[in-house]
Design a protein around this motif. Structure first.
Motif, PDB file in Angstrom:
ATOM      1  N   ARG A 235       0.834  -1.206   0.000  1.00 14.49           N
ATOM      2  CA  ARG A 235       0.000   0.000   0.000  1.00 14.49           C
ATOM      3  C   ARG A 235       0.869   1.257   0.000  1.00 14.49           C
ATOM      4  O   ARG A 235       0.542   2.255  -0.657  1.00 14.49           O
ATOM      5  N   GLU A 236       1.966   1.222   0.729  1.00 10.23           N
ATOM      6  CA  GLU A 236       2.882   2.375   0.738  1.00 10.23           C
ATOM      7  C   GLU A 236       3.438   2.627  -0.659  1.00 10.23           C
ATOM      8  O   GLU A 236       3.522   3.776  -1.119  1.00 10.23           O
ATOM      9  N   GLU A 239       0.925   4.190  -2.971  1.00 12.48           N
ATOM     10  CA  GLU A 239       0.770   5.627  -2.722  1.00 12.48           C
ATOM     11  C   GLU A 239       1.829   6.419  -3.487  1.00 12.48           C
ATOM     12  O   GLU A 239       1.559   7.516  -4.001  1.00 12.48           O
ATOM     13  N   LYS A 240       3.041   5.866  -3.572  1.00 13.69           N
ATOM     14  CA  LYS A 240       4.099   6.524  -4.360  1.00 13.69           C
ATOM     15  C   LYS A 240       3.728   6.548  -5.834  1.00 13.69           C
ATOM     16  O   LYS A 240       3.967   7.540  -6.534  1.00 13.69           O
ATOM     17  N   GLN A 242       0.710   6.573  -7.057  1.00  9.89           N
ATOM     18  CA  GLN A 242      -0.366   7.551  -7.220  1.00  9.89           C
ATOM     19  C   GLN A 242       0.197   8.972  -7.237  1.00  9.89           C
ATOM     20  O   GLN A 242      -0.244   9.824  -8.018  1.00  9.89           O
ATOM     21  N   HIS A 243       1.179   9.222  -6.393  1.00 14.16           N
ATOM     22  CA  HIS A 243       1.825  10.535  -6.383  1.00 14.16           C
ATOM     23  C   HIS A 243       2.542  10.792  -7.705  1.00 14.16           C
ATOM     24  O   HIS A 243       2.544  11.918  -8.231  1.00 14.16           O
ATOM     25  N   GLU A 248      -5.984  11.464  -8.735  1.00 12.11           N
ATOM     26  CA  GLU A 248      -6.788  11.845  -7.569  1.00 12.11           C
ATOM     27  C   GLU A 248      -7.986  10.910  -7.486  1.00 12.11           C
ATOM     28  O   GLU A 248      -8.757  10.789  -8.445  1.00 12.11           O
ATOM     29  N   ILE A 331      -4.587  -1.463  -6.773  1.00 12.29           N
ATOM     30  CA  ILE A 331      -5.187  -1.140  -5.473  1.00 12.29           C
ATOM     31  C   ILE A 331      -6.224  -2.188  -5.107  1.00 12.29           C
ATOM     32  O   ILE A 331      -6.293  -2.650  -3.957  1.00 12.29           O
TER      33      ILE A 331
END
Length: 800
Positions: A235-236, A239-240, A242-243, A248, A331
């Motif tokens: 999950r971490e 998130e990278k 997605q960044h 969004e 995800i």
């Protein structure tokens, strides 16, 4: 020269990107680097490839420039072979042997129709691909090609100095290797993790964080982490990703309808998503060119997709970039984790899948979304039929290249393959068979399993169909053709004869861990815990990536009171699958026995993250928290037991201890005085007495608390209720019951006397007089009766 090599590299790269894999392998560079196309000797290939690469890379004059270009060409050749292997085993479409170029450096990939007729040289390649005693799938196509790809991309990594994507392709190759094997292996896990960590660093240092390539590598790495049960880390990493893409997303609620005849709108879960990247025009397709999508039956009352208020909102309907669609599917995969049957999780990820399905931008991305949707819908009685038909369509479309009938070309399919959780072709078929089996269509499932030569699920099918004799005959017929440790284990499963597991163990030269795990299970069932423990240790030393085996080993250690080994075993379980609540709970029990209660408390808290409805865990937490002086957690645990309707599980000794903590001002582990906990303890008793009204011990403790806090009226009320609770059936005749009532009554009278009002004194006289008269016949002259009579006399003397 440098220019010629550069031209070669550009041409190869264009052919590679456009899916012309055979063209890449039909170049002079391929013939120089790769072994002879007819070479089938594994050891010759192992020797030749490093020498050929070295000669090709270093056999130039302008070493500085040409070496880097030629290293890149070699990497491209390895990647091409890996893509070719992925095409024939995972993505499709199928290859036509008649169209295979005669000048291709590799022979046409060998497709194994029956393992009984497999060439011996192919079997040697399969053996060479085994890791940690886990076997490769025998009917995989072109395993010799994969072996060559691995020799280049993984074993030959040192040859790619300065080529920034070498680690990425090594990780992809190793992960494909893992997909070939029966189960996860620690050797490949280490290899894959190291490659992807290096790949992330290389991409970051070369191209930066805010790039599509960085996001793509993050997604691939997250899928690998999820495969090895490392969900938090996955999950971490997502998130990278997605960044990096700037995606969004917001999972929220909107009013809408799901059925055709629904008249009022209700809250529906939807996904708001916005891409900062434009949709890729090259891969965008229309609905007609998407994979075949099975619709719900015309007479179904369900809508094909929900209708929500504000349905034209851009955040709900706008097309997303392919990389963002891939990210959404990753995800979903990580969120499902090891709880694929959890209806709440499935409902949570459904909007993600629906959002991807609304725009068929890429054939394999869309197919992956369809596959995820079938997994979700298999648990829905209203959509299960559609899920089966969709799975069948996914199987049927594999070999199709014509987009008008649901197919796609190789370049489209391979474009995002490594960033998608799309399984091998045999695994898709196995999933279809599994679904047939779940519906009770055992013989249809059996037909698929036999075609795939997956004998273990085939035998399960026969057992379900009550055809165990046929199962044994099937295994023995396979053993006659090719005796293997795995087949002997299956024979042991069917016959329940441990000797077959021992035969498998010896046949494998003590390397086939499955055999030893089966021996351990037999010992455990026979309650031979010492042998079970030793057998599991032997098996797990070969391949430790079996959390269920570690768990059973831990249980055996608990029964043997070998607390240290139990902790070790359950630790290995939660390291591999942190959501195993039972393992956390059992580890806590072992820590308690070792006197390490702080560790036990932490384990119980972890266990309750995943099993909040387990009253046993809350009960254990209550006890351990009291032992370590963590009164806040203890009080919370007691409240949770009451919420779970387990009021009888709240230990009465602990209740008295909580009162003592307040009364005697015993400090907690942080040094806070027990008096500070008075209001919280009172709240707990209020919660408890709302559920329990006839437990004398509860009212006694509650009364002590009120008395210590100066609430005399409430203390009297609790003592009255305690005395009533003590008057159970037969108390007037049984001495031990009468003594409890008498002692309670004497204490009540003392409280009335302390209060001192006329009303209290009259109440005391009435209560004591009634008890004395009721028990005079059976207990007159006893010590308890005399105390009761003396208490009555004290009241009478106060009244005058």
């Amino acid at each position: 020269d440098t220019n010629a090599d550069l031209v070669t590299l550009v041409k190869l790269a264009l052919d590679f990107v456009n899916g012309r894999l055979c063209s890449v392998l039909s170049t002079p560079a391929a013939s120089l680097v790769l072994p002879d196309r007819n070479e089938t000797n594994l050891y010759s290939i192992q020797r030749e490839i490093p020498a050929r690469i070295d000669d090709y890379v270093n056999g130039v004059d302008d070493v500085q420039d040409n070496c880097l270009i030629r290293r890149t060409i070699v990497l491209l050749l390895g990647a091409t072979i890996l893509d070719l292997f992925s095409q024939v085993n995972c993505t499709g479409p199928s290859l036509n042997e008649a169209d295979w170029p005669t000048d291709c450096a590799l022979a046409y990939p060998l497709a194994v129709k029956s393992t009984a007729d497999m060439p011996e040289w192919n079997r040697k390649f399969l053996t060479a691909l085994e890791r940690d005693a886990e076997e490769a799938y025998e009917k995989a196509t072109g395993v010799s090609h994969f072996f060559i790809a691995r020799q280049i991309l993984v074993e030959g990594q040192n040859a790619f100095e300065g080529v920034h994507t070498a680690s990425l392709w090594a990780g992809r190759c190793s992960y494909m290797h893992q997909k070939l094997l029966d189960q996860r292996t620690p050797t490949l896990e280490t290899e894959i993790m190291e490659s992807y960590q290096n790949a992330l660093a290389e991409v970051h240092n070369t191209w930066g964080l805010r790039t599509t390539l960085y996001a793509r590598v993050c997604v691939e790495y997250a899928l690998v982490l999820g495969f090895y049960w490392r969900y938090d880390k996955a999950r971490e990493v997502l998130e990278k990703a997605q960044h990096a893409t700037g995606l969004e997303i917001n999972l929220t609620g909107r009013l809408g309808v799901r059925t055709k005849f629904q008249t009022s709108q209700t809250a529906q879960l939807v996904l708001e998503a916005r891409s900062s990247l434009a949709a890729d025009s090259k891969t965008t397709t229309d609905k007609e060119k998407a994979p075949h999508t099975v619709l719900l039956e015309a007479d179904s009352h369900l809508l094909e997709s929900m209708k929500v208020a504000g349905g034209k909102d851009e955040s709900l309907v706008a097309n997303l970039a392919v990389v963002d669609q891939v990210l959404l599917l990753a995800i979903c995969t990580v969120t499902r984790g090891n709880s694929p049957k959890d209806p709440v999780i499935n409902e949570t990820i459904e909007p993600y899948v629906s959002r991807v399905l609304s725009h068929p931008n890429n054939w394999l991305v869309y197919s992956t979304a369809l596959l995820l949707r079938t997994n979700i819908e298999m648990d829905s009685s209203k959509k299960k039929e559609r899920a089966i038909l969709q799975m069948q369509a996914l199987v049927d479309q594999w070999g199709l290249e014509d987009a008008t009938v649901g197919g796609a070309t190789a370049d489209v399919r391979l474009a995002w393959f490594y960033a998608l959780p799309y399984p091998t072709s045999w695994d898709v078929k196995k999933q279809l068979a599994d679904r047939y089996l779940s519906l009770g269509v055992a013989l249809s499932a059996l037909q698929i399993y036999e075609e795939l030569e997956m004998w273990e699920p085939a035998i399960e099918c026969l057992a379900i169909a009550d055809r165990s004799t046929k199962a044994e005959q099937l295994i023995r017929s396979r053993l006659a053709l090719n005796p293997t440790p795995k087949l002997y284990c299956l024979l042991g499963d069917v016959t329940q004869d441990e000797q077959h597991y021992l035969t498998a163990w010896e046949l494998s030269n003590h390397r086939f861990a499955r055999a030893m795990r089966s021996i351990a299970k037999c010992a455990f069932k026979k309650n031979d815990m010492r042998r079970a423990l030793e057998s599991y240790q032997t098996a797990l030393a070969i391949n430790p990536l079996y959390p269920s085996a570690w768990f059973t080993m831990g249980c055996a250690a608990l029964r043997l009171e070998d607390w240290a080994k139990a902790v070790t075993a359950f630790t290995r379980v939660v390291h591999q699958d942190e959501e195993q609540g039972d393992a956390w709970g059992n580890m806590a029990s072992a820590y308690v026995q070792l006197g390490r209660r702080d560790e036990a408390l932490r384990c119980l808290e972890q266990a309750l993250k995943y099993q909040r409805e387990s009253w046993r865990l809350w009960d254990n937490l209550l006890t351990v928290a009291m032992d370590v002086g963590d009164f806040t957690r203890a009080l919370n645990a007691a409240h949770q037991l009451l919420d779970l309707q387990q009021e009888k599980r709240v230990d009465r000794n602990i209740l008295n201890l909580l009162v003592d903590i307040v009364v005697k001002q015993i400090p907690d582990r942080q040094g806070v005085s027990g008096a500070e906990y008075g209001p919280k303890v009172a709240t707990l008793f209020g919660h408890l007495t709302s559920k329990v009204s006839t437990d004398a011990a509860v009212w006694s403790a509650y009364g002590r608390l009120h008395l210590a806090q100066g609430n005399l009226d409430k203390a009297i009320d609790c003592k009255v209720k305690e005395c009533r609770a003590l008057q159970s059936a037969g108390w007037e005749k049984e001495m031990n019951l009468f003594e409890k009532v008498a002692n309670g009554a004497v204490e009540l009278v003392e409280l009335y006397l302390t209060e001192g009002s006329n009303a209290s004194l009259h109440a005391a006289r009435l209560f004591a007089n009634n008890l004395v008269k009721k028990t005079e016949r059976n207990f007159a002259g006893t010590e308890a009766h005399n105390k009761l009579s003396a208490a009555l006399s004290s009241v009478m003397s106060r009244l005058g």
